[in-house]
Design a protein around this motif. Structure first.
Motif, PDB file in Angstrom:
ATOM      1  N   ASN A 178       0.812  -1.226   0.000  1.00 27.90           N
ATOM      2  CA  ASN A 178       0.000   0.000   0.000  1.00 27.90           C
ATOM      3  C   ASN A 178       0.846   1.277   0.000  1.00 27.90           C
ATOM      4  N   GLY A 179       2.043   1.193  -0.573  1.00 27.71           N
ATOM      5  CA  GLY A 179       2.891   2.375  -0.652  1.00 27.71           C
ATOM      6  C   GLY A 179       4.348   2.022  -0.835  1.00 27.71           C
ATOM      7  N   THR A 180       5.229   2.896  -0.349  1.00 31.30           N
ATOM      8  CA  THR A 180       6.664   2.676  -0.498  1.00 31.30           C
ATOM      9  C   THR A 180       7.392   3.144   0.755  1.00 31.30           C
ATOM     10  N   TYR A 181       8.350   2.316   1.220  1.00 33.76           N
ATOM     11  CA  TYR A 181       9.187   2.665   2.361  1.00 33.76           C
ATOM     12  C   TYR A 181      10.471   3.325   1.877  1.00 33.76           C
ATOM     13  N   VAL A 182      10.912   4.310   2.647  1.00 36.97           N
ATOM     14  CA  VAL A 182      12.255   4.864   2.475  1.00 36.97           C
ATOM     15  C   VAL A 182      13.010   4.488   3.745  1.00 36.97           C
ATOM     16  N   VAL A 183      14.123   3.748   3.585  1.00 38.62           N
ATOM     17  CA  VAL A 183      14.806   3.161   4.750  1.00 38.62           C
ATOM     18  C   VAL A 183      16.261   3.602   4.801  1.00 38.62           C
ATOM     19  N   TYR A 184      16.681   3.966   6.016  1.00 34.87           N
ATOM     20  CA  TYR A 184      18.067   4.403   6.271  1.00 34.87           C
ATOM     21  C   TYR A 184      18.715   3.394   7.209  1.00 34.87           C
ATOM     22  N   TYR A 185      19.861   2.851   6.800  1.00 32.18           N
ATOM     23  CA  TYR A 185      20.564   1.867   7.627  1.00 32.18           C
ATOM     24  C   TYR A 185      21.448   2.574   8.654  1.00 32.18           C
ATOM     25  N   GLY A 186      21.266   2.189   9.939  1.00 29.86           N
ATOM     26  CA  GLY A 186      22.065   2.785  11.004  1.00 29.86           C
ATOM     27  C   GLY A 186      23.182   1.867  11.470  1.00 29.86           C
ATOM     28  N   THR A 187      22.870   1.019  12.446  1.00 32.15           N
ATOM     29  CA  THR A 187      23.907   0.145  13.000  1.00 32.15           C
ATOM     30  C   THR A 187      23.385  -1.277  13.165  1.00 32.15           C
ATOM     31  N   ARG A 188      24.337  -2.164  13.334  1.00 29.34           N
ATOM     32  CA  ARG A 188      24.025  -3.568  13.616  1.00 29.34           C
ATOM     33  C   ARG A 188      24.852  -3.981  14.822  1.00 29.34           C
ATOM     34  N   SER A 189      24.187  -4.409  15.898  1.00 29.34           N
ATOM     35  CA  SER A 189      24.883  -4.820  17.119  1.00 29.34           C
ATOM     36  C   SER A 189      24.846  -6.329  17.271  1.00 29.34           C
ATOM     37  N   ASP A 190      26.010  -6.889  17.656  1.00 27.27           N
ATOM     38  CA  ASP A 190      26.056  -8.331  17.900  1.00 27.27           C
ATOM     39  C   ASP A 190      25.704  -8.662  19.352  1.00 27.27           C
ATOM     40  N   ASN A 191      25.284  -7.650  20.103  1.00 25.00           N
ATOM     41  CA  ASN A 191      24.784  -7.817  21.476  1.00 25.00           C
ATOM     42  C   ASN A 191      25.798  -8.418  22.446  1.00 25.00           C
ATOM     43  N   HIS A 192      27.071  -8.299  22.130  1.00 26.78           N
ATOM     44  CA  HIS A 192      28.116  -8.793  23.033  1.00 26.78           C
ATOM     45  C   HIS A 192      28.502  -7.698  24.042  1.00 26.78           C
ATOM     46  N   TYR A 193      27.538  -7.330  24.828  1.00 20.78           N
ATOM     47  CA  TYR A 193      27.786  -6.357  25.897  1.00 20.78           C
ATOM     48  C   TYR A 193      27.147  -6.895  27.175  1.00 20.78           C
ATOM     49  N   ASN A 194      27.650  -6.416  28.290  1.00 21.64           N
ATOM     50  CA  ASN A 194      27.123  -6.871  29.577  1.00 21.64           C
ATOM     51  C   ASN A 194      25.797  -6.187  29.904  1.00 21.64           C
ATOM     52  N   THR A 195      24.833  -6.996  30.281  1.00 23.63           N
ATOM     53  CA  THR A 195      23.593  -6.439  30.811  1.00 23.63           C
ATOM     54  C   THR A 195      23.866  -5.914  32.223  1.00 23.63           C
ATOM     55  N   THR A 196      22.888  -5.280  32.830  1.00 24.50           N
ATOM     56  CA  THR A 196      23.099  -4.693  34.151  1.00 24.50           C
ATOM     57  C   THR A 196      22.017  -5.147  35.124  1.00 24.50           C
ATOM     58  N   ASP A 197      22.350  -5.062  36.413  1.00 19.02           N
ATOM     59  CA  ASP A 197      21.378  -5.272  37.483  1.00 19.02           C
ATOM     60  C   ASP A 197      21.169  -3.932  38.168  1.00 19.02           C
ATOM     61  N   VAL A 198      19.922  -3.530  38.283  1.00 17.35           N
ATOM     62  CA  VAL A 198      19.621  -2.244  38.900  1.00 17.35           C
ATOM     63  C   VAL A 198      18.432  -2.386  39.852  1.00 17.35           C
ATOM     64  N   ARG A 199      18.417  -1.520  40.845  1.00 13.18           N
ATOM     65  CA  ARG A 199      17.248  -1.401  41.714  1.00 13.18           C
ATOM     66  C   ARG A 199      16.519  -0.127  41.315  1.00 13.18           C
TER      67      ARG A 199
ATOM     68  N   GLY B  80      25.403  -3.469  39.530  1.00 12.15           N
ATOM     69  CA  GLY B  80      26.518  -4.157  38.876  1.00 12.15           C
ATOM     70  C   GLY B  80      26.159  -4.677  37.505  1.00 12.15           C
ATOM     71  N   THR B  81      27.154  -5.245  36.836  1.00  6.74           N
ATOM     72  CA  THR B  81      26.948  -5.819  35.506  1.00  6.74           C
ATOM     73  C   THR B  81      26.548  -7.282  35.627  1.00  6.74           C
ATOM     74  N   ASP B  82      25.966  -7.791  34.551  1.00  5.98           N
ATOM     75  CA  ASP B  82      25.503  -9.176  34.543  1.00  5.98           C
ATOM     76  C   ASP B  82      25.990  -9.852  33.266  1.00  5.98           C
ATOM     77  N   ASP B  83      25.344 -10.936  32.872  1.00  8.09           N
ATOM     78  CA  ASP B  83      25.789 -11.750  31.747  1.00  8.09           C
ATOM     79  C   ASP B  83      25.721 -10.976  30.430  1.00  8.09           C
ATOM     80  N   LEU B  84      26.506 -11.432  29.436  1.00  5.92           N
ATOM     81  CA  LEU B  84      26.432 -10.853  28.099  1.00  5.92           C
ATOM     82  C   LEU B  84      25.021 -11.021  27.555  1.00  5.92           C
ATOM     83  N   TYR B  85      24.543  -9.971  26.899  1.00  7.83           N
ATOM     84  CA  TYR B  85      23.197 -10.052  26.330  1.00  7.83           C
ATOM     85  C   TYR B  85      23.141 -11.119  25.237  1.00  7.83           C
TER      86      TYR B  85
END
Length: 525
Positions: free
Chosen positions: A344-365, A484-489
């Motif tokens: 029903n139309g046309t998309y115009v798309v801009y590519y930003g970034t791609r993350s492999d998610n190899h970062y530490n998640t966090t624990d927060v209160r 603190g930090t937690d496991d890799l995402y």
């Protein structure tokens, strides 16, 4: 026979003794028949009465088998419990979308399901449809139930407490809905025969199935190599893609406005062709991310008024087919732009970034202090928005004061985390996010929290013990303690997917037995 002999057979009044005896005999036989008929009638009525009492008794509905699956007996109340729950889930799921199509696929509420046709071709009613669905679900659940029983698995103390809590919650609901007691409410919800005892047995069975499933799910173990290899093999599904887009709509082309399908399809294709040409014109204006933001705003100033309005961030498996493959292409570079024709139309798309998610998640209160909601309808008569705006500001200021009061108490204590926990317990009613009573959120990933909170949590300078009061627009005031930090995402994503696949493989390995339905099913629905 002579006249004298005939005379001897009559009494002095001339009455015929033979006739009298025959008549008496017939009367006696008739009386006996009447008596036996009365006795039989009484017996039949008594049997029917006793049968009616039995059919409508709790004993029959709670103890005799309505369905048998692999040696497990399910009573009428068991089936009704599953039937009504499945119906409620189906109705909630289908009506939640709010579309005309899904609403058309729903039975009319307040009307007997037996009187409503689900399939016009076969004549199947909605009652029969839900009955089949319920039996199929019960067959699947029964495989896990039998496996749990064969393993000697029992409900944990935590499970038992949860069962008690659920029943008490239902009891509270029954009172709030005006029912005199829990049994009356359960009967209204699940039909005749359902009472607290039968309900508890059904709930315990459900919890046993869920608890054993969780037990099996938790039993799977994976090494770091297992997790990393799985992620590498499935990175197109698991990587997180950040991009921008805006959609140029072909407009509302109504089929009713055209005489033939050919005319309608031609008009629709022409409108989409036009959006493609407009997309190419917009594409020529885009040289970087800033110009993309401005071009999107040029197309629709209202929809793309904010800079982040056109930005999206999704895992690869959630990307649509229209432009998903283009985003996943390993040749993609930040700043790439392209157009994609849709239905029903046309998309115009801009590519930003791609993350492999190899970062530490966090624990927060977290303690969230949201402002009280101000109902705009209460200010509908005001010619300006001044009164409404003042009320919104007052609600925000009150939330800010509460947050600062909490912060002052935490500041005054030596053990900040203990103080944070104490204040979380004290202000438990203000917590608006999924957390336990101590306000601890574990394995928080990027993008899970509002942007201002997210930026602070994932600041590279963050240290365990840091805490701060942060305002999130349209949400409220967050008091955040960095635990603190937690496991890799990436590990979390791999672990989740592996468990899903291994659990499904375990379920598939269980033999699903046919269900044997008894005549009592006619009393169940």
């Amino acid at each position: 026979m002579g006249a004298s002999q005939d005379k001897n057979k009559r009494d002095t009044s001339g009455f015929d003794l033979n006739t009298s005896k025959n008549r008496q005999k017939k009367d006696d036989e008739r009386a006996k028949k009447t008596a036996w008929t009365a006795i039989i009638t009484v017996i039949v009525v008594a049997v029917l009465f006793i049968g009616a009492l039995f059919i409508n008794s709790n004993y029959l509905r709670q103890n005799l088998a309505c369905v048998r699956i692999d040696g497990v007996k399910y009573s009428i109340t068991d089936f009704s419990y599953n039937y009504q729950n499945l119906y409620a889930q189906y109705y909630s799921s289908m009506s939640g979308s709010g579309s005309d199509f899904t609403n058309a696929m729903l039975p009319e509420q307040g009307k007997s399901l037996k009187s409503q046709i689900y399939d016009e071709d076969t004549g199947e009613t909605w009652a029969e449809f839900f009955q089949k669905m319920t039996i199929e679900q019960m067959k699947q659940d029964n495989t896990i139930l039998v496996a749990a029983m064969d393993a000697g698995y029992q409900l944990t103390d935590e499970d038992k407490a949860a069962v008690d809590d659920e029943i008490e919650n239902v009891r509270t609901s029954s009172s709030s809905y005006g029912y005199p007691d829990l049994d009356s409410y359960l009967k209204a919800m699940y039909g005749k025969g359902m009472n607290e005892k039968a309900f508890r047995e059904a709930v315990e069975r459900t919890y046993l199935i869920t608890s054993y499933t969780n037990y099996i799910n938790d039993s799977f173990t994976y090494t770091q190599d297992d997790l990393e290899n799985y992620y590498t093999e499935n990175r197109d599904k698991l990587d997180t893609f950040t991009y921008r887009y805006f959609h140029i709509s072909a407009g509302d082309i109504k089929k009713a406005d055209y005489d033939t399908d050919e005319e309608y399809n031609a008009a629709k294709e022409a409108a989409i062709d036009d959006t493609e040409q407009r997309a190419q014109d917009y594409l020529a204006e885009i040289t970087d991310e800033a110009s993309f933001i401005e071009t999107a705003r040029e197309y629709d100033p209202e929809m793309y008024a904010e800079d982040d309005s056109s930005q999206r961030s999704y895992q690869g498996e959630l990307l649509g087919a229209t432009y998903g493959d283009w985003l996943k292409d390993s040749a993609r570079q930040e700043g790439d732009v392209s157009t994609f024709r849709s239905s029903n139309g046309t998309y115009v798309v801009y590519y930003g970034t791609r993350s492999d998610n190899h970062y530490n998640t966090t624990d927060v209160r977290v303690i969230l202090c949201p402002p009280e909601t101000v109902n705009a309808d209460d200010y509908a008569d005001d010619e300006t928005t001044d009164a409404y705006d003042a009320a919104v500001e007052a609600a925000r200021a009150a939330a800010e004061k509460t947050a600062n009061d909490i912060l002052a108490v935490i500041d005054s204590q030596d053990d900040k985390e203990a103080a944070f926990i104490d204040q979380t317990d004290f202000y438990n009613g203000t917590i608006q996010i999924d957390s336990d009573k101590s306000g601890l959120l574990e394995k928080v990933y990027k993008g899970q929290m509002p942007e201002t909170v997210n930026d602070w949590i994932f600041d590279s300078a963050r240290q365990t013990g840091d805490y701060k009061l942060i305002y999130a627009e349209d949400v409220g005031y967050y008091l955040v303690y960095f635990a603190g930090t937690d496991d890799l995402y990436s590990n979390i994503l791999s672990d989740t997917k592996l468990r899903q696949e291994d659990l499904q493989a375990w379920k598939d390995s269980l033999e699903v037995s046919d269900a044997k339905v008894t005549w009592l099913m006619t009393l169940a629905v």
